[in-house]
Design a protein around this motif. Structure first.
Motif, mmCIF file in Angstrom:
data_model
loop_
_atom_site.group_PDB
_atom_site.id
_atom_site.type_symbol
_atom_site.label_atom_id
_atom_site.label_comp_id
_atom_site.label_asym_id
_atom_site.label_seq_id
_atom_site.Cartn_x
_atom_site.Cartn_y
_atom_site.Cartn_z
ATOM 1 N N LYS A 1 -5.183 7.131 -1.473
ATOM 2 C CA LYS A 1 -5.884 6.246 -0.561
ATOM 3 C C LYS A 1 -7.365 6.142 -0.926
ATOM 4 O O LYS A 1 -7.960 5.050 -0.924
ATOM 5 C CB LYS A 1 -5.725 6.755 0.867
ATOM 6 N N ASN B 1 -3.667 11.097 0.529
ATOM 7 C CA ASN B 1 -5.079 10.834 0.813
ATOM 8 C C ASN B 1 -5.872 10.596 -0.461
ATOM 9 O O ASN B 1 -6.805 9.790 -0.480
ATOM 10 C CB ASN B 1 -5.679 11.999 1.607
ATOM 11 N N ARG C 1 0.884 4.118 -2.928
ATOM 12 C CA ARG C 1 0.503 5.498 -2.635
ATOM 13 C C ARG C 1 1.662 6.463 -2.846
ATOM 14 O O ARG C 1 1.471 7.571 -3.356
ATOM 15 C CB ARG C 1 -0.014 5.592 -1.193
ATOM 16 N N LYS D 1 0.835 -1.208 0.000
ATOM 17 C CA LYS D 1 0.000 0.000 0.000
ATOM 18 C C LYS D 1 0.869 1.256 0.000
ATOM 19 O O LYS D 1 0.583 2.213 -0.726
ATOM 20 C CB LYS D 1 -0.933 0.000 1.221
#
Length: 260
Positions: free
Chosen positions: A256, A253, A225, A221
């Motif tokens: 995400k 963000n 990102r 992850k």
């Protein structure tokens, strides 16, 4: 069996006719074996069926290669490897293969019972482990080693009575770590960090979560990102070093949210 025999024949020919294969030893092959196992682990994490098949073949080839070297020195061959493994599995599964004389451990109705019996049976093997924790490989990565140590101790009854009880230990270890960090004692902080991580791994085990897999998911992850942030900086013609933390956090963000 024909496919297995074909692969053995190919390995025999390569060992005889290929200069690279001919010069390999146990020592020279070891780094390649580690790499192949990690490539298999990567394919398994991605559930990439095609590459799982491919990497399984590579790992199998290495197993066969070591057996080939063993046959050349007269120590063992592939048949010995297979027969020893079959004998070991039969001995460790008395609930499936009841022994003629000793009826111990033949009643295992659940996987939990099988695991509890497993360590006890290993201690009874002729060439088995002399102690419960001696079967944990020294070279295992520390995170996996901690999990295996705890799991083996659990199989002989050394464990929390209730899984919820572990959280008091986690909080205790975190408080001790924070106290040493406040004192800026690096040596003791390192020790306390290890204790804290060990307790978190213990909690994961009790809740039947694999900490290695969990951490690797987080690694992936983060890579995804952070890659999103890098791509944005390239398109904007601004190096990451010139972006503010606030800008990077906003992009983080966004990346995400795109995952949802």
């Amino acid at each position: 069996m024909r496919a297995f025999g074909r692969l053995l024949d190919v390995l025999d020919q390569l060992r005889e006719k290929c200069p690279w294969d001919r010069k390999q030893t146990n020592e020279s092959l070891r780094p390649n074996t580690i790499e192949e196992v990690y490539e298999l682990c990567d394919a398994l994490m991605r559930d990439d069926k095609k590459n799982i098949c491919k990497e399984l073949g590579d790992v199998l080839m290495h197993v066969m290669f070591y057996a080939k070297i063993g046959s050349e020195t007269g120590d063992f061959d592939m048949a010995d490897v297979c027969n020893q493994e079959a004998d070991k599995l039969i001995f460790r599964h008395p609930h499936v293969y009841p022994p003629k004389e000793d009826a111990e451990f033949t009643d295992a109705k659940t996987s939990e019972q099988v695991l509890q019996n497993w360590e006890q049976i290993k201690l009874k093997e002729k060439d088995g482990n002399k102690t419960v924790l001696s079967g944990v490989p020294v070279a295992l990565p520390s995170l996996i080693k901690a999990y295996r140590i705890q799991d083996k101790a659990r199989n002989v009854g050394f464990d929390w009575q209730k899984k919820e009880d572990v959280w008091a230990k986690v909080h205790e270890e975190l408080a001790e770590l924070e106290a040493e960090l406040a004192r800026e004692d690096k040596e003791r902080s390192t020790d306390e960090l290890g204790d804290f991580l060990f307790s978190v791994i213990n909690a994961a085990r009790l809740y039947k979560l694999n900490p290695e897999n969990a951490l690797e998911r987080t690694n992936q992850k983060f890579i995804s990102r952070f890659g999103f942030i890098e791509q944005h900086s390239i398109r904007a013609g601004r190096p990451l070093t010139e972006m503010t933390l606030g800008e990077m956090d906003a992009l983080w963000n966004e990346a995400k949210n795109n995952e949802k």
